[in-house]
Design an enzyme around this catalytic site. Structure first.
Site, short mmCIF file in Angstrom:
data_model
loop_
_atom_site.label_atom_id
_atom_site.label_comp_id
_atom_site.label_asym_id
_atom_site.label_seq_id
_atom_site.Cartn_x
_atom_site.Cartn_y
_atom_site.Cartn_z
N CYS A 2 23.92 -16.05 -33.77
CA CYS A 2 23.11 -15.76 -34.96
C CYS A 2 22.16 -14.62 -34.67
O CYS A 2 21.78 -14.40 -33.53
CB CYS A 2 22.30 -16.98 -35.34
N ARG A 27 27.21 -9.22 -33.20
CA ARG A 27 27.12 -10.53 -32.57
C ARG A 27 28.07 -11.54 -33.21
O ARG A 27 28.30 -12.61 -32.66
CB ARG A 27 25.68 -11.07 -32.69
N TRP A 75 26.04 -17.76 -37.48
CA TRP A 75 27.33 -18.15 -36.91
C TRP A 75 27.29 -19.67 -36.89
O TRP A 75 26.54 -20.28 -36.13
CB TRP A 75 27.47 -17.57 -35.51
N ASN A 99 18.12 -19.33 -34.47
CA ASN A 99 19.27 -19.01 -33.63
C ASN A 99 19.32 -20.04 -32.52
O ASN A 99 18.29 -20.36 -31.94
CB ASN A 99 19.04 -17.59 -33.06
N GLY A 100 20.51 -20.61 -32.24
CA GLY A 100 20.60 -21.60 -31.16
C GLY A 100 20.88 -22.98 -31.73
O GLY A 100 21.24 -23.13 -32.89
N GLU A 481 32.38 -19.16 -5.79
CA GLU A 481 31.75 -18.19 -6.69
C GLU A 481 30.42 -17.70 -6.10
O GLU A 481 30.10 -16.50 -6.16
CB GLU A 481 31.55 -18.84 -8.07
N LYS A 485 29.66 -13.84 -5.18
CA LYS A 485 28.51 -13.13 -5.75
C LYS A 485 27.66 -12.54 -4.62
O LYS A 485 27.19 -11.41 -4.72
CB LYS A 485 27.64 -14.10 -6.58
N GLU A 488 29.52 -9.48 -2.94
CA GLU A 488 29.68 -8.27 -3.75
C GLU A 488 28.35 -7.61 -4.07
O GLU A 488 28.28 -6.39 -4.22
CB GLU A 488 30.48 -8.53 -5.02
N HIS A 504 37.67 -29.20 10.35
CA HIS A 504 39.00 -28.69 10.72
C HIS A 504 38.93 -27.25 11.19
O HIS A 504 39.95 -26.57 11.22
CB HIS A 504 39.97 -28.89 9.55
N LYS A 604 33.94 -2.53 -13.21
CA LYS A 604 33.86 -3.68 -14.12
C LYS A 604 35.24 -4.10 -14.60
O LYS A 604 35.53 -5.28 -14.75
CB LYS A 604 32.96 -3.29 -15.30
C1 F6R Z 1 33.02 -10.83 -9.75
C2 F6R Z 1 33.77 -10.25 -10.85
C3 F6R Z 1 35.23 -10.05 -10.67
C4 F6R Z 1 35.99 -10.31 -11.98
C5 F6R Z 1 37.46 -9.95 -11.79
C6 F6R Z 1 38.27 -10.27 -13.02
O1 F6R Z 1 31.67 -10.98 -10.07
O2 F6R Z 1 33.23 -9.91 -11.87
O3 F6R Z 1 35.71 -10.85 -9.65
O4 F6R Z 1 35.83 -11.64 -12.33
O5 F6R Z 1 37.58 -8.59 -11.49
O6 F6R Z 1 37.85 -9.53 -14.12
P1 F6R Z 1 38.27 -9.93 -15.58
O7 F6R Z 1 37.64 -11.25 -15.87
O8 F6R Z 1 37.76 -8.83 -16.46
O9 F6R Z 1 39.76 -10.04 -15.60
#
Ligand code: F6R
Length: 609
Positions: A2, A27, A75, A99-100, A481, A485, A488, A504, A604
């Site tokens: 929203c 949005r 929404w 919103n929410g 994960e 994080k 990277e 192990h 990205k």
């Molecule tokens: C890690 C990260 C990547 C993506 C991967 C897949 O923080 O962002 O590992 O998750 O490159 O990207 P998508 O989801 O766009 O296919």
């Protein structure tokens, strides 16, 4: 999500409210409305189902003259996307946009009805209107009425209020969903983001968690969660030049971490019928949900870890066997896939080359291909039979955050849908699981409050050469994960193992002072993880435990740091734990001075294999 706008202006504001709403169209919305305080002192609104053009036609036919007003794009979450459910919601004395999600709206609705304030719509927003109206009727000022009502509302939301008889006052409140206040010349504005306000002003103040602002033409007073007047910094926004703006955040990543209550809420609104505690899939599936006897999930990186969490869920709750694989391995392994079977690919960008190739492989094998994507017009979306959207808005930071939690929220809903169709999730269990999902925006807001503490804990990690992450059950993919994080963003070497696997081999790595991040929130495995934790602590590891209050009570003395996250249903715990591992990596990287939004060597959207 929203969208909210508001103007305390010097001439008629309805058309400007409409223009600001247009800038929030990205949005997503299904109805819209504005309300103004008219020169004769009454509150008047215009609302329309569907696109803003319908609202515009309504305003042309019946113009509004008021110089102060609020507007909204909705929404639908509680109640269908009809004109009657569209915002603003109004009584004779107050108009409200929201919103929410107000999680406890059903209990409040009953209580309001019992005191002579019955609800007329299915929305949670009307509960806020009625509650504030009741306080005004009891003699409160607008400020007092809003201050009294806000603490009664549970969940993550943003609100704006307009009052009869007050032609120089808007009230805005933030609890979980962002709100920006714009400073003009003799005018002030409210917007869900700076982009909505870009044509009016670049001078923006962002409300912080729990803030309430009383806004007048010549300025405003902000009160914090304890009701104390506070100063919040004014920023010069770049939103007019660039559609997505960092707001008052140092990095896109921190903004996106903070957006998670809203991102998850928006995503869940697509999958849930919250008023009836049910999952309601809008997608037309080319197969019967009860049909498949296995599901193949492929993805890369963080999206793969979302798939791994989903494997635990599908197998446990829906009794559906799942094969989950990284797309770059899957595509060349030549796995046999059953014709007519079902594959799911998960991708934020919808452009990842390996994931796309995995999709094409499954299609060539005659499978039904479903895709969970954030970019609706991406290649993966276009090539799939069914698209399950995540609705978290553009993700700019290279490290995925809000897309991950939105993927998990959507996957959680799919698990319920499959489990119900397969007869393994009965109505009562479904209601419980949906309630757990619905509670997420509030729980995520709560989890974000650990930010300051996590920043301090991150100092420990920023001095480390190697870090180990461990967890069991769905906490294991979260450990993976967390380690991804950290590596990277900070370039620190990190690995993750199932906690039960340590003996192990990996336990040989532990030496004096090595940080080990343990993810262990309350479930049937927590005590086992805690005993694995003591085993590494006894060998000199420096333990950073991510847990809830119950886990913290069991932790003992050999833990260096405890990051406490809210206690939630174990089903949704990975989504809440995600916030902690994200913030830990983010702050470590900030301490180390790396390029958080664009870490070295990374892109990205990985459109090459
Ligand atoms: C890690 C990260 C990547 C993506 C991967 C897949 O923080 O962002 O590992 O998750 O490159 O990207 P998508 O989801 O766009 O296919």
């Amino acid at each position: 999500m929203c969208g909210i706008v508001g103007i305390v202006g010097t001439g008629p504001v309805a058309n400007r409210l409409h223009d600001a709403l247009q800038r929030l169209e990205y949005r997503g919305y299904d109805s819209a409305g504005v309300a103004t305080l008219e020169p004769d002192g009454t509150l008047v609104r215009r609302r329309a189902e569907g696109k803003l053009a319908n609202l515009s036609a309504r305003l042309e036919k019946d113009p509004l003259a008021g110089a102060i007003g609020i507007g909204h794009t909705r929404w639908a979450t509680h109640g269908a996307p009809t004109e009657a459910n569209a915002h603003p919601h109004m009584s004779a004395s107050v108009a409200v946009v929201h919103n929410g999600i107000i999680e406890n709206f059903a209990a409040l609705r009953d209580e309001l009805a019992a005191t002579g304030y019955p609800a007329r719509t299915e929305t949670d927003t009307e509960i806020v209107t009625l509650s504030v109206t009741r306080e005004l009727d009891r003699g409160a000022t607008p400020g007092q009425a809003v201050a009294k009502v806000l603490p009664q509302l549970k969940g993550a939301f943003a609100l704006a209020f307009l009052f009869r008889g007050f032609d120089d006052l808007l009230i805005a409140a933030r609890q979980g969903s962002p709100l920006a206040i714009g400073h003009g010349r003799g005018e002030m504005f409210i917007g869900s983001d700076a982009f909505a306000l870009a044509p009016f002003t670049a001078k923006i103040t962002y409300l912080e968690e729990g803030d309430r602002a009383e806004i007048h033409r010549d300025g405003m007073t902000i009160f914090d969660v304890n009701g104390k007047p506070v100063d919040r910094e004014q920023h010069l926004s770049a939103a007019s030049a660039l559609m997505v703006d960092k707001g008052n955040h140092r990095h896109f990543m921190s903004m996106e971490i903070d957006q998670q209550p809203e991102a998850v809420s928006h995503t869940l609104a697509h999958y849930l019928d919250m008023a009836n505690n049910k999952v309601d899939l809008r997608e037309q599936l080319p197969f019967d949900l009860a049909g498949p006897d296995r599901l193949t999930i492929t993805a890369c990186g963080t999206a793969f870890y979302a798939g791994l969490v989903a494997k635990y869920w599908f197998e446990r709750y829906a009794r559906l066997p799942v094969d989950v694989d990284v797309a770059s391995e899957f595509r060349y392994r030549e796995p046999p896939l059953e014709k007519g079977g079902v594959s799911l690919v998960i991708s934020q960008s919808g452009e990842t080359a390996d994931t796309l190739a995995a999709l094409r492989y499954a299609r060539a094998a005659g499978q039904h291909v479903m895709a969970m994507v954030n970019v609706a017009e991406s290649t993966i979306a276009r090539e799939s039979d069914v698209i399950f959207p995540t609705l978290c808005g553009p993700e700019i930071g290279v490290a995925s955050t809000k897309a991950f939690t939105s993927q998990l929220a959507a996957l959680g809903a799919l698990v319920v849908a499959f489990g119900r169709a397969r007869g393994h999730i009965k109505p009562r269990a479904e209601a419980k699981m949906v309630a757990a999902l619905t509670g997420l925006p509030g729980a995520l807001s709560e989890a974000l409050k650990a930010d300051g503490h996590i920043e301090a804990v991150a100092r420990v990690l920023s001095r480390a050469g190697d870090v180990l992450y461990i967890g069991r059950g769905t906490a294991f993919p979260l450990a993976l994960e967390g380690a991804l994080k950290l590596k990277e963003l900070s370039y620190i070497h990190a690995e993750a193992y199932p906690a039960g696997e340590l003996k192990h081999g990996p336990i040989a790595l532990i030496d004096e002072g090595m940080p080990v991040v343990v993810v262990a929130t309350t479930d049937e495995l927590m005590e086992k993880t805690i005993s694995n934790m003591h085993e590494v602590a006894a060998r000199g590891a420096k333990i950073i435990l991510i847990t809830d209050r119950q886990g913290a009570a069991l932790a003992g003395n050999d833990v260096a740091e405890i990051i406490v996250v809210p206690r939630v249903d174990p089903f949704v715990a990975p989504i809440v734990n995600a916030v902690a591992v994200q913030l830990l990596a983010y702050h470590t990287a900030v301490h180390m001075g790396t390029d958080v939004d664009q870490p070295r060597n990374l892109a990205k959207s990985v459109t090459v294999e």
